[in-house]
Design an enzyme around this catalytic site. Structure first.
Site, PDB file in Angstrom:
ATOM      1  N   ASP A   8       0.890  -1.167   0.000  1.00  0.00           N
ATOM      2  CA  ASP A   8       0.000   0.000   0.000  1.00  0.00           C
ATOM      3  C   ASP A   8       0.930   1.219   0.000  1.00  0.00           C
ATOM      4  O   ASP A   8       2.121   1.102   0.326  1.00  0.00           O
ATOM      5  CB  ASP A   8      -0.862  -0.056   1.268  1.00  0.00           C
ATOM      6  CG  ASP A   8      -1.586   1.251   1.549  1.00  0.00           C
ATOM      7  OD1 ASP A   8      -2.377   1.687   0.687  1.00  0.00           O
ATOM      8  OD2 ASP A   8      -1.324   1.848   2.604  1.00  0.00           O
ATOM      9  N   ARG A  39      -7.391  13.416   5.794  1.00  0.00           N
ATOM     10  CA  ARG A  39      -7.165  11.992   5.534  1.00  0.00           C
ATOM     11  C   ARG A  39      -8.419  11.187   5.878  1.00  0.00           C
ATOM     12  O   ARG A  39      -8.831  10.282   5.141  1.00  0.00           O
ATOM     13  CB  ARG A  39      -5.965  11.489   6.332  1.00  0.00           C
ATOM     14  CG  ARG A  39      -5.746   9.969   6.297  1.00  0.00           C
ATOM     15  CD  ARG A  39      -5.413   9.404   4.965  1.00  0.00           C
ATOM     16  NE  ARG A  39      -4.973   8.002   5.069  1.00  0.00           N
ATOM     17  CZ  ARG A  39      -4.750   7.214   4.031  1.00  0.00           C
ATOM     18  NH1 ARG A  39      -4.936   7.696   2.808  1.00  0.00           N
ATOM     19  NH2 ARG A  39      -4.350   5.960   4.186  1.00  0.00           N
ATOM     20  N   ASN A 115      -5.024   2.872  -3.923  1.00  0.00           N
ATOM     21  CA  ASN A 115      -6.212   3.628  -4.368  1.00  0.00           C
ATOM     22  C   ASN A 115      -5.796   4.805  -5.237  1.00  0.00           C
ATOM     23  O   ASN A 115      -6.594   5.342  -5.997  1.00  0.00           O
ATOM     24  CB  ASN A 115      -6.985   4.183  -3.160  1.00  0.00           C
ATOM     25  CG  ASN A 115      -7.924   3.168  -2.554  1.00  0.00           C
ATOM     26  OD1 ASN A 115      -8.130   2.079  -3.100  1.00  0.00           O
ATOM     27  ND2 ASN A 115      -8.495   3.494  -1.414  1.00  0.00           N
TER      28      ASN A 115
HETATM   29  C1  LAC Z   1      -3.685   3.608  -0.633  1.00  0.00           C
HETATM   30  C2  LAC Z   1      -4.303   4.373   0.493  1.00  0.00           C
HETATM   31  C3  LAC Z   1      -5.754   4.259   0.555  1.00  0.00           C
HETATM   32  O1  LAC Z   1      -4.401   2.800  -1.246  1.00  0.00           O
HETATM   33  O2  LAC Z   1      -3.728   3.933   1.675  1.00  0.00           O
HETATM   34  O3  LAC Z   1      -2.501   3.838  -0.870  1.00  0.00           O
END
Ligand code: LAC
Length: 218
Positions: A8, A39, A115
């Site tokens: 992530d 956030r 994301n």
């Molecule tokens: C990502 C965030 C949502 O997907 O943490 O990088």
């Protein structure tokens, strides 16, 4: 076959709260409040839009969450200030150990799954000189769905053509860890601030204080 390390981005490799400095310069005494609410709403909007089936990309969500935050905290909003604040997402600070750990994992396949849009992530990686440390970048923007929906983690398996059990998914976000584990990945929760795991019926496989503990899987 060695594990594939799937990372992530926001909160895991980069500190999303490093925007606090510019927020504080722009709005003295409000930097922390703005960065925290920004956030919180950014994630909330991704969840809500996923549930409603009303996808817009994470860059737009990030802008919407910032505008909400400024209105909610009743701070002066101009196009110029919004633009400057949103641009901080291109220059987030990597965590202190990020570069050393990516270097130490040089013989392992390292993938980003986020994301964030490709444009957001490519700028961020280039600006931090970390773009050469990853074999692939996968963004949910390809399928217009948000984590922790199973379909998102399925995109990773489809793209990498490896069994889900071969993937070690790394995130600091408990909801992302739960989504990845729910889908069948091995999961390493990076719990830097001694948070409590969300009680949503799923436990991480590993809980680490920072990225350095990943080296035992190399
Ligand atoms: C990502 C965030 C949502 O997907 O943490 O990088």
């Amino acid at each position: 076959m060695k594990k594939v390390f799937v990372f992530d981005v926001y909160g895991t490799l980069f500190d999303v709260y490093s925007v606090k400095k510019i927020c504080e310069e722009m709005y003295p005494e409000m930097g922390n409040k703005i960065s925290q609410l920004w956030r919180k709403k950014q994630l909330e909007y991704s969840f809500l839009r996923q549930l409603m089936g009303n996808y817009i990309d994470f860059f737009q969500i990030t802008k919407d969450a910032l505008l909400y935050t400024c209105q909610k905290l009743n701070v002066e909003v101009t196009e110029e200030k919004l633009k400057k604040l949103v641009e901080t997402y291109d220059h987030l600070k990597p965590y202190p150990e990020t570069l050393d750990v990516l270097t130490a994992l040089k013989n392992c396949k390292k993938v980003i799954f986020t994301n964030g849009t490709y444009n957001m992530i490519e700028k961020l990686l280039k600006n931090s000189n970390l773009h050469l440390y990853f074999d692939e970048i996968i963004s949910v923007d390809e399928i217009k769905q948000y984590k922790p929906t199973p379909m998102c983690y399925h995109l990773v398996v489809e793209r990498l053509q490896v069994g889900r059990e071969k993937i070690l998914f790394i995130s600091s976000n408990t909801w992302d860890i739960a989504g990845a584990k729910n889908f069948g990945f091995q999961t390493a929760w990076i719990n830097r601030n001694h948070e409590v795991m969300d009680l949503i019926g799923i436990e991480p496989d590993f809980i680490y204080k920072d990225l350095t503990e990943l080296l035992q899987h190399a």
